[in-house]
Design an enzyme around this catalytic site. Sequence first.
Site, PDB file in Angstrom:
ATOM      1  N   SER A 134     -50.381  50.680 -14.408  1.00  0.00           N
ATOM      2  CA  SER A 134     -50.620  49.635 -13.405  1.00  0.00           C
ATOM      3  C   SER A 134     -50.932  48.339 -14.143  1.00  0.00           C
ATOM      4  O   SER A 134     -51.249  48.379 -15.349  1.00  0.00           O
ATOM      5  CB  SER A 134     -51.845  50.032 -12.558  1.00  0.00           C
ATOM      6  OG  SER A 134     -52.300  48.955 -11.763  1.00  0.00           O
TER       7      SER A 134
ATOM      8  N   TYR B 167     -60.344  53.558 -11.326  1.00  0.00           N
ATOM      9  CA  TYR B 167     -58.873  53.434 -11.362  1.00  0.00           C
ATOM     10  C   TYR B 167     -58.445  52.617 -12.582  1.00  0.00           C
ATOM     11  O   TYR B 167     -57.501  52.981 -13.293  1.00  0.00           O
ATOM     12  CB  TYR B 167     -58.422  52.765 -10.065  1.00  0.00           C
ATOM     13  CG  TYR B 167     -56.930  52.606  -9.890  1.00  0.00           C
ATOM     14  CD1 TYR B 167     -56.130  53.682  -9.516  1.00  0.00           C
ATOM     15  CD2 TYR B 167     -56.316  51.361 -10.073  1.00  0.00           C
ATOM     16  CE1 TYR B 167     -54.756  53.527  -9.328  1.00  0.00           C
ATOM     17  CE2 TYR B 167     -54.951  51.200  -9.881  1.00  0.00           C
ATOM     18  CZ  TYR B 167     -54.176  52.286  -9.512  1.00  0.00           C
ATOM     19  OH  TYR B 167     -52.824  52.131  -9.326  1.00  0.00           O
TER      20      TYR B 167
HETATM   21  N1  LIG Z   1     -48.669  50.461  -4.889  1.00  0.00           N
HETATM   22  C1  LIG Z   1     -49.159  49.680  -5.861  1.00  0.00           C
HETATM   23  O1  LIG Z   1     -49.453  48.494  -5.633  1.00  0.00           O
HETATM   24  C2  LIG Z   1     -49.341  50.245  -7.233  1.00  0.00           C
HETATM   25  C3  LIG Z   1     -49.627  49.323  -8.274  1.00  0.00           C
HETATM   26  C4  LIG Z   1     -49.787  49.806  -9.554  1.00  0.00           C
HETATM   27  C5  LIG Z   1     -49.657  51.153  -9.815  1.00  0.00           C
HETATM   28  N2  LIG Z   1     -49.394  52.025  -8.800  1.00  0.00           N
HETATM   29  C6  LIG Z   1     -49.261  53.436  -9.140  1.00  0.00           C
HETATM   30  O2  LIG Z   1     -48.007  53.903  -8.694  1.00  0.00           O
HETATM   31  C7  LIG Z   1     -48.073  55.314  -8.519  1.00  0.00           C
HETATM   32  C8  LIG Z   1     -47.484  55.684  -7.165  1.00  0.00           C
HETATM   33  O3  LIG Z   1     -48.311  55.134  -6.164  1.00  0.00           O
HETATM   34  P1  LIG Z   1     -47.750  54.556  -4.792  1.00  0.00           P
HETATM   35  O4  LIG Z   1     -48.140  53.143  -4.727  1.00  0.00           O
HETATM   36  O5  LIG Z   1     -46.352  54.951  -4.612  1.00  0.00           O
HETATM   37  O6  LIG Z   1     -48.732  55.310  -3.778  1.00  0.00           O
HETATM   38  P2  LIG Z   1     -48.478  56.414  -2.642  1.00  0.00           P
HETATM   39  O7  LIG Z   1     -49.825  56.718  -2.134  1.00  0.00           O
HETATM   40  O8  LIG Z   1     -47.424  55.943  -1.716  1.00  0.00           O
HETATM   41  O9  LIG Z   1     -47.874  57.654  -3.458  1.00  0.00           O
HETATM   42  C9  LIG Z   1     -48.682  58.420  -4.322  1.00  0.00           C
HETATM   43  C10 LIG Z   1     -48.185  59.849  -4.261  1.00  0.00           C
HETATM   44  O10 LIG Z   1     -48.965  60.627  -5.194  1.00  0.00           O
HETATM   45  C11 LIG Z   1     -49.281  61.847  -4.565  1.00  0.00           C
HETATM   46  N3  LIG Z   1     -50.466  62.464  -5.166  1.00  0.00           N
HETATM   47  C12 LIG Z   1     -51.756  62.059  -5.053  1.00  0.00           C
HETATM   48  N4  LIG Z   1     -52.557  62.936  -5.664  1.00  0.00           N
HETATM   49  C13 LIG Z   1     -51.764  63.913  -6.179  1.00  0.00           C
HETATM   50  C14 LIG Z   1     -52.008  65.089  -6.912  1.00  0.00           C
HETATM   51  N5  LIG Z   1     -53.255  65.472  -7.235  1.00  0.00           N
HETATM   52  N6  LIG Z   1     -50.955  65.855  -7.278  1.00  0.00           N
HETATM   53  C15 LIG Z   1     -49.693  65.498  -6.942  1.00  0.00           C
HETATM   54  N7  LIG Z   1     -49.401  64.408  -6.226  1.00  0.00           N
HETATM   55  C16 LIG Z   1     -50.428  63.616  -5.861  1.00  0.00           C
HETATM   56  C17 LIG Z   1     -49.500  61.494  -3.109  1.00  0.00           C
HETATM   57  O11 LIG Z   1     -49.421  62.628  -2.270  1.00  0.00           O
HETATM   58  C18 LIG Z   1     -48.392  60.490  -2.880  1.00  0.00           C
HETATM   59  O12 LIG Z   1     -47.205  61.107  -2.453  1.00  0.00           O
HETATM   60  C19 LIG Z   1     -49.546  55.686  -8.665  1.00  0.00           C
HETATM   61  O13 LIG Z   1     -49.768  56.195  -9.972  1.00  0.00           O
HETATM   62  C20 LIG Z   1     -50.253  54.362  -8.486  1.00  0.00           C
HETATM   63  O14 LIG Z   1     -51.508  54.349  -9.111  1.00  0.00           O
HETATM   64  C21 LIG Z   1     -49.220  51.586  -7.511  1.00  0.00           C
END
Ligand SMILES: NC(=O)c1ccc[n+]([C@@H]2O[C@H](COP(=O)([O-])OP(=O)(O)OC[C@H]3O[C@@H](n4cnc5c(N)ncnc54)[C@H](O)[C@@H]3O)[C@@H](O)[C@H]2O)c1
Length: 258
Positions: free
Chosen positions: A148, A162
């Site tokens: 991130s 986080y």
């Molecule tokens: N959305 C943002 O702005 C953003 C920014 C930087 C980084 N990220 C990172 O991107 C990645 C994806 O996040 P997203 O934004 O698509 O969020 P999201 O919540 O849409 O998707 C996250 C997915 O991870 C799954 N998950 C959570 N805990 C889990 C576990 N213990 N085992 C298996 N699966 C699990 C959830 O069920 C979900 O399907 C994450 O690592 C998040 O930290 C997101």
Amino acid sequence: MSGTAGPLLEGKTAIITGAAAGIGRAAAQVFAAHGARLVLADVDARGGEDTLVLVEQAGGKAVFVETDVTVTDQVDAMVETAVRTFGRLDCAFNNAGTDGDSVPLAQSTDSNWQHVIDVNLTGTYLCMRAELRVMSAQQAGSVVNTSSIAGLVGVNMGLSAYTAAKHGVVGLSKAAALEYAHKNIRVNAVCPGAVRTDLLDHVIRSGALTEEAARGLQPLDRLGAPPEIAQAAAWLCSDQASFVTGVAMPVDGGATCG
Ligand SMILES: NC(=O)c1ccc[n+]([C@@H]2O[C@H](COP(=O)([O-])OP(=O)(O)OC[C@H]3O[C@@H](n4cnc5c(N)ncnc54)[C@H](O)[C@@H]3O)[C@@H](O)[C@H]2O)c1
């Protein structure tokens, strides 16, 4: 050196974690469109099965494995499924993550700290360990971990656990890149800015950040879309990135370039 013709991931087998929603679901669609055969993994079985249907309807080849990335046996079974189903494992996009509670550090709980570290950092470690065992035997592979902008700089949103976990993902990626370069395995991280997903909605609903402030984090003055992160991950996974390892690549609309 790699060629330039044909789909980016033709003939490759890839694991994608966090595939039930957001960036992981977009990655499933993008990787499949680039020709990869997929093992989709998520703790959310219903969402994961929905992603599987989307991939198959578009002509992709995939299986879904219900997997909690914090549970060693389930992670090992996920990797075994890739080898059993497709015969090898070329790429892994370790993307599952959670933001946890948005509270200042002095008000945070031990259980939130543990959960956020478990999913984001320990989960990435467990996935990498199982994947690298297979890739080491093959003497080939490419791992991409989702960090991130909070893995590159501090963010003032009550997300200290986080931020610590995502900095840890960058460190883990760099250490593994050095340890496994001699086995022809590359390890990189993508560092998204604010992307329109359930996770970002959760941060906004917590009151830590308005949607306008989330947009304003990026000099491009908009939120990212999940496919924009997925395309970067697909490229890093592919042979087109054959000389790229140990990189924590911002895909953040310029958020960390100042
Ligand atoms: N959305 C943002 O702005 C953003 C920014 C930087 C980084 N990220 C990172 O991107 C990645 C994806 O996040 P997203 O934004 O698509 O969020 P999201 O919540 O849409 O998707 C996250 C997915 O991870 C799954 N998950 C959570 N805990 C889990 C576990 N213990 N085992 C298996 N699966 C699990 C959830 O069920 C979900 O399907 C994450 O690592 C998040 O930290 C997101």
